[in-house]
Design an enzyme around this catalytic site. Structure first.
Site, mmCIF file in Angstrom:
data_model
loop_
_atom_site.group_PDB
_atom_site.id
_atom_site.type_symbol
_atom_site.label_atom_id
_atom_site.label_comp_id
_atom_site.label_asym_id
_atom_site.label_seq_id
_atom_site.Cartn_x
_atom_site.Cartn_y
_atom_site.Cartn_z
ATOM 1 N N ARG A 219 -5.911 5.935 -7.691
ATOM 2 C CA ARG A 219 -5.652 7.347 -7.585
ATOM 3 C C ARG A 219 -5.540 8.011 -8.903
ATOM 4 O O ARG A 219 -6.505 8.804 -9.216
ATOM 5 C CB ARG A 219 -4.419 7.736 -6.880
ATOM 6 C CG ARG A 219 -3.987 7.335 -5.539
ATOM 7 C CD ARG A 219 -2.918 7.264 -4.936
ATOM 8 N NE ARG A 219 -2.243 8.593 -4.985
ATOM 9 C CZ ARG A 219 -1.050 8.750 -4.426
ATOM 10 N NH1 ARG A 219 -0.262 7.832 -4.271
ATOM 11 N NH2 ARG A 219 -0.592 9.837 -4.591
ATOM 12 N N THR B 121 -1.808 5.388 2.247
ATOM 13 C CA THR B 121 -2.941 4.734 2.398
ATOM 14 C C THR B 121 -2.813 3.927 3.781
ATOM 15 O O THR B 121 -1.956 3.181 4.062
ATOM 16 C CB THR B 121 -2.926 3.861 1.163
ATOM 17 O OG1 THR B 121 -2.741 4.562 0.027
ATOM 18 C CG2 THR B 121 -4.303 3.138 1.027
ATOM 19 N N LEU C 228 0.726 -1.279 -0.123
ATOM 20 C CA LEU C 228 0.030 -0.123 0.002
ATOM 21 C C LEU C 228 0.819 1.179 -0.095
ATOM 22 O O LEU C 228 2.016 1.250 0.744
ATOM 23 C CB LEU C 228 -0.855 0.081 1.298
ATOM 24 C CG LEU C 228 -2.100 -0.897 1.611
ATOM 25 C CD1 LEU C 228 -2.697 -0.692 2.919
ATOM 26 C CD2 LEU C 228 -2.904 -0.975 0.210
ATOM 27 N N ASP C 229 0.480 2.414 -0.642
ATOM 28 C CA ASP C 229 1.059 3.692 -0.711
ATOM 29 C C ASP C 229 1.388 4.122 1.071
ATOM 30 O O ASP C 229 0.416 3.660 1.496
ATOM 31 C CB ASP C 229 0.386 4.657 -1.307
ATOM 32 C CG ASP C 229 0.584 4.458 -2.741
ATOM 33 O OD1 ASP C 229 1.442 3.810 -3.009
ATOM 34 O OD2 ASP C 229 -0.737 5.006 -3.606
ATOM 35 N N LYS C 230 2.453 4.638 1.390
ATOM 36 C CA LYS C 230 2.741 4.992 2.482
ATOM 37 C C LYS C 230 1.428 5.818 3.352
ATOM 38 O O LYS C 230 1.138 5.568 4.209
ATOM 39 C CB LYS C 230 4.118 5.938 2.544
ATOM 40 C CG LYS C 230 4.285 6.391 3.843
ATOM 41 C CD LYS C 230 5.615 7.179 3.855
ATOM 42 C CE LYS C 230 6.094 7.686 5.108
ATOM 43 N NZ LYS C 230 7.446 8.471 5.161
#
Length: 238
Positions: A155, A60, A56-58
């Site tokens: 996104r 998120t 996961l993105d930081k």
């Protein structure tokens, strides 16, 4: 940043794997050598052979599966690779948008340094389903179901629909301020801070198969910042 204890973010555990509700601002893996604290490091302190099965993105928050053994890692990774994992994300987006099972099928090209673009010529296939869950005057709560797992997929796909995620500056999202939604809100001399200090994306639900063959569905509550934004929208922007 002060993060909760690793034990406190575990939602499911068996002898093969763990499922955690990742807090926002915690990287999944090492970003730099000897860098800041990250989820993999915390997981390895808990179970030495831990491997993170997806990312996961930081910023998120939400569900991540962590394997305890190489066999479990292969088992889960193959499910992601063959698109057998059902993933549901929730996002708050700028503007009012009526998405009724909208499929966005636009190829994504990773151009390096954490940037991706839509590229019909060179991009890899990327598909996401979107559904509007709740409408506000200036925002919409959206359900996203990514079929593929490209970097920044939800996104950038939302941005192509002119529905950028709130706070996602990289893809045209604007931060949410209480002064924008609350009538008669009085600003002080201090600079107003956004309600959320990140983009509003949360990995809400995962359905996958355990090593035993049993199908498992796990859901993760919203973190405090996401829940607060929703509550303020319900109160002031309905």
């Amino acid at each position: 940043m002060k993060f909760p204890k690793f034990e406190d973010i575990i939602l499911y555990e068996d002898s093969d794997l763990l499922v955690v509700n990742k807090p926002p601002f915690l990287s999944s893996l090492d970003e730099r050598e000897g860098g800041e604290i990250n989820l993999l490091r915390l997981a390895k302190q808990y179970t030495p052979d831990a491997q993170i099965c997806h990312r996961l993105d930081k910023e998120t928050s939400g569900l991540l599966i962590i394997a305890k053994t190489p066999e479990a890692y292969r088992h889960i990774s193959m499910q992601f690779e063959h698109r057998k994992v059902n993933k549901i994300y929730h996002a708050i987006v700028d503007g009012t948008h009526v998405f009724d099972d909208l499929l966005v099928d636009l190829p994504i090209l990773n151009v390096g340094k954490g940037n991706v673009v839509i590229s019909r010529g060179e991009g890899k296939r990327a598909e996401t389903w979107f559904k509007s869950l709740k409408y506000f005057k200036h925002y919409t709560l959206i359900e996203a179901k990514p079929v593929t797992g490209r970097m920044h997929q939800i996104r950038i796909h939302l941005a192509t629909q002119k529905a950028s995620i709130t706070g996602d500056k990289m893809y045209g999202g604007k931060p949410a301020f209480l002064s924008h939604i609350k009538r008669g809100y009085r600003l002080t001399d201090e600079e107003e801070q956004p309600i959320m200090k990140r983009f509003a994306l949360h990995a809400r639900q995962l359905t996958f198969t355990l090593l035993s063959g049993e199908e498992k569905t796990i859901a993760a509550d919203y973190p405090k910042d996401f829940a607060v934004l929703l509550k303020l929208l319900e109160k002031n922007d309905a």
